[in-house]
Design an enzyme around this catalytic site. Sequence first.
Site, mmCIF file in Angstrom:
data_model
loop_
_atom_site.group_PDB
_atom_site.id
_atom_site.type_symbol
_atom_site.label_atom_id
_atom_site.label_comp_id
_atom_site.label_asym_id
_atom_site.label_seq_id
_atom_site.Cartn_x
_atom_site.Cartn_y
_atom_site.Cartn_z
ATOM 1 N N LYS A 233 0.828 -1.221 0.000
ATOM 2 C CA LYS A 233 0.000 0.000 0.000
ATOM 3 C C LYS A 233 0.859 1.266 0.000
ATOM 4 O O LYS A 233 0.461 2.278 -0.584
ATOM 5 C CB LYS A 233 -1.015 -0.005 1.144
ATOM 6 N N ARG B 94 -5.666 2.175 12.339
ATOM 7 C CA ARG B 94 -5.329 0.762 12.514
ATOM 8 C C ARG B 94 -6.186 0.105 13.578
ATOM 9 O O ARG B 94 -6.098 -1.109 13.766
ATOM 10 C CB ARG B 94 -3.861 0.648 12.914
ATOM 11 N N ARG C 180 13.328 -7.521 2.483
ATOM 12 C CA ARG C 180 13.493 -6.078 2.231
ATOM 13 C C ARG C 180 14.758 -5.538 2.917
ATOM 14 O O ARG C 180 15.065 -5.878 4.061
ATOM 15 C CB ARG C 180 12.266 -5.342 2.769
ATOM 16 N N ARG D 235 15.336 -3.501 8.428
ATOM 17 C CA ARG D 235 14.577 -2.850 9.501
ATOM 18 C C ARG D 235 14.315 -3.875 10.599
ATOM 19 O O ARG D 235 14.048 -5.034 10.302
ATOM 20 C CB ARG D 235 13.227 -2.374 8.938
ATOM 21 N N ARG E 269 3.415 -8.976 13.288
ATOM 22 C CA ARG E 269 2.710 -7.822 12.727
ATOM 23 C C ARG E 269 1.469 -8.285 11.962
ATOM 24 O O ARG E 269 0.419 -7.640 12.021
ATOM 25 C CB ARG E 269 3.640 -7.035 11.786
#
Length: 291
Positions: free
Chosen positions: A13, A88, A127, A162, A173
């Site tokens: 997104k 959220r 990532r 990260r 998550r």
Amino acid sequence: MRIVFMGAPGSGKGTQAQRLVQHFGIPQISTGDILRKHLAEGTPLGLRAKEIMASGAYVDDETMLAIIRDRLAQPDASKGFILDGFPRTVAQAQGLSKLLVDLATPLDVVVSFEANNDEIIKRLSGRRVCEYCKKVFNVHTAPPSVPPECVDGRGEHQVVQRDDDQEATVRERLRVYEEKTRKPLASFYSYTGLVRTVDADGDIDEVTRRLLATLQAGGASKPAKAAKSKRRAARPAKRKPAARRRAKPAKTKAKAKAKPKSKAKRRVVKRVKRLAARKSRPARRKTSKRR
Ligand code: AMP
């Protein structure tokens, strides 16, 4: 255009939001980016959020709403915005609704990005980000360029992962997203008629095409109208005048009872009572007079 982007972490997104920024000329507001900026600058909020973000949990609703209130007050957000990663929770969604009512700027559309969890885990755990120029790479699909070239002019990219992209954290998550965001917000926004679903698996350009087609097909003003009529239908019906008419005589009767009686009326009542008492007494046997 005022848009909310909903989707699991890693559903793409953020990337799609960046593309819409160019398309519509409105800012992308990513609460994750705002928190990371605080973290990099070492502000009190950044320090407080560091542990929470690293664990995959959510920062508290009050803090997040304060961030959004500040950000939406900035001039560039007056033309519209893409909220990326906010709301959220239901509390955040309620806070946002109130805020937008105050600003008289209702949402046009809520886009829900649907992506496969295995794909997300692969995407996020692969990532890498250059610490200098912030360019994003992926060990599976887009490894750091060869020969390495950092736009920051320092030569090689300094790629890091990260903290919250570690596989265990990604899984956590996703779990938190499912429990606190996807299900509750789907139900929160379902009555508005604003939700549009986009298949977020596959090629990035293809997802952009799907997204634009969905936004155009949706005709963002239509759902807003639908929501209005649904809200009207949900309002409690006004009390019918007949109900009021029925209630009135009872009130008048009660009042009449309470009114003090006049002297003449009191006398009549007394007489009636006396007569009634006499009637209820057993009849006396007639005794013959002694002669
Ligand atoms: P993101 O880059 O959107 O995945 O956000 C990274 C992290 O920032 C999340 O895992 C949360 O810890 C925190 N965060 C971002 N946005 C919110 C939000 N709206 N509510 C609570 N926590 C958030």
